[in-house]
Design a protein around this motif. Structure first.
Motif, mmCIF file in Angstrom:
data_model
loop_
_atom_site.group_PDB
_atom_site.id
_atom_site.type_symbol
_atom_site.label_atom_id
_atom_site.label_comp_id
_atom_site.label_asym_id
_atom_site.label_seq_id
_atom_site.Cartn_x
_atom_site.Cartn_y
_atom_site.Cartn_z
ATOM 1 N N UNK A 40 105.937 52.039 27.694
ATOM 2 C CA UNK A 40 107.457 52.332 28.060
ATOM 3 C C UNK A 40 107.239 52.902 29.437
ATOM 4 N N UNK A 41 108.036 52.357 30.202
ATOM 5 C CA UNK A 41 108.331 52.676 31.457
ATOM 6 C C UNK A 41 107.201 52.078 32.443
ATOM 7 N N UNK A 42 106.523 51.151 32.069
ATOM 8 C CA UNK A 42 105.440 50.408 32.890
ATOM 9 C C UNK A 42 105.767 49.183 32.570
ATOM 10 N N UNK A 43 105.119 48.428 33.836
ATOM 11 C CA UNK A 43 105.230 46.950 34.081
ATOM 12 C C UNK A 43 104.445 46.274 32.845
ATOM 13 N N UNK A 44 104.763 44.992 32.602
ATOM 14 C CA UNK A 44 103.895 44.367 31.561
ATOM 15 C C UNK A 44 102.636 43.918 32.430
ATOM 16 N N UNK A 45 101.609 44.038 31.357
ATOM 17 C CA UNK A 45 100.093 43.946 31.807
ATOM 18 C C UNK A 45 99.371 43.098 31.251
ATOM 19 N N UNK A 46 98.714 42.036 32.036
ATOM 20 C CA UNK A 46 97.986 41.120 31.255
ATOM 21 C C UNK A 46 96.850 41.903 30.631
ATOM 22 N N UNK A 47 96.454 41.219 29.300
ATOM 23 C CA UNK A 47 95.151 42.068 28.722
ATOM 24 C C UNK A 47 93.909 41.079 28.641
ATOM 25 N N UNK A 56 86.371 29.720 26.489
ATOM 26 C CA UNK A 56 86.524 30.473 27.484
ATOM 27 C C UNK A 56 87.526 31.563 27.445
ATOM 28 N N UNK A 57 87.178 32.848 27.937
ATOM 29 C CA UNK A 57 87.795 34.069 27.626
ATOM 30 C C UNK A 57 87.873 34.888 28.730
ATOM 31 N N UNK A 58 88.651 35.741 28.887
ATOM 32 C CA UNK A 58 88.711 36.657 30.171
ATOM 33 C C UNK A 58 89.502 37.779 29.730
ATOM 34 N N UNK A 59 88.840 39.092 30.312
ATOM 35 C CA UNK A 59 89.567 40.350 29.778
ATOM 36 C C UNK A 59 89.987 41.281 31.108
ATOM 37 N N UNK A 60 91.032 42.017 30.951
ATOM 38 C CA UNK A 60 91.351 42.734 32.147
ATOM 39 C C UNK A 60 90.141 44.157 32.075
#
Length: 123
Positions: A40-47, A56-60
């Motif tokens: 809430x109140x924040x921008x969308x964030x890639x996880x 292949x994988x990647x993480x924040x």
């Protein structure tokens, strides 16, 4: 492709949850799948993101070491295992799919989105 995210809920800090992203209308193995979240109140964030084959994988940085993305292409499913949950992980979680061959980290790179599932972590 239609995506449906599920598995969210209310848990306590330190608990685990597993989210699922189910695909219909297309073969999910043709798509890289990412998870995003928006508090809430924040921008969308890639996880996190997983390649079409799962190789292949990647993480924040905020979830690295706690979250694990995986996929079962035979079942047209992608999973997000979330361990050691923190209150700051509270958000609506969305899965998204992209048909291009490289991992994508920005929401605007994804063409298909699920409806989101709420994850709430209490302290």
């Amino acid at each position: 492709v239609q995506l449906q995210a599920s598995g969210g809920g209310l848990v306590q800090a330190g608990d685990s949850l597993r989210l699922s992203c189910a695909a219909s209308g297309a073969t999910l193995s043709n798509y890289a799948v990412g998870w995003f979240r928006q508090a809430p109140g924040k921008e969308r964030e890639w996880v996190t993101v997983i390649s079409r084959s799962g190789g292949a994988t990647s993480y924040s940085d905020s979830v690295k070491g706690r979250f694990t993305i995986s996929r079962d292409n035979a079942k047209n499913l992608v999973y997000l295992q979330m361990n050691s949950l923190k209150p700051e992980d509270t958000a609506v979680y969305y899965c998204a799919a992209d048909s291009r061959p490289y991992l994508r980290f920005k929401g605007e790179d994804y063409s298909y989105w699920g409806q989101g599932t709420q994850v709430t972590v209490s302290s």
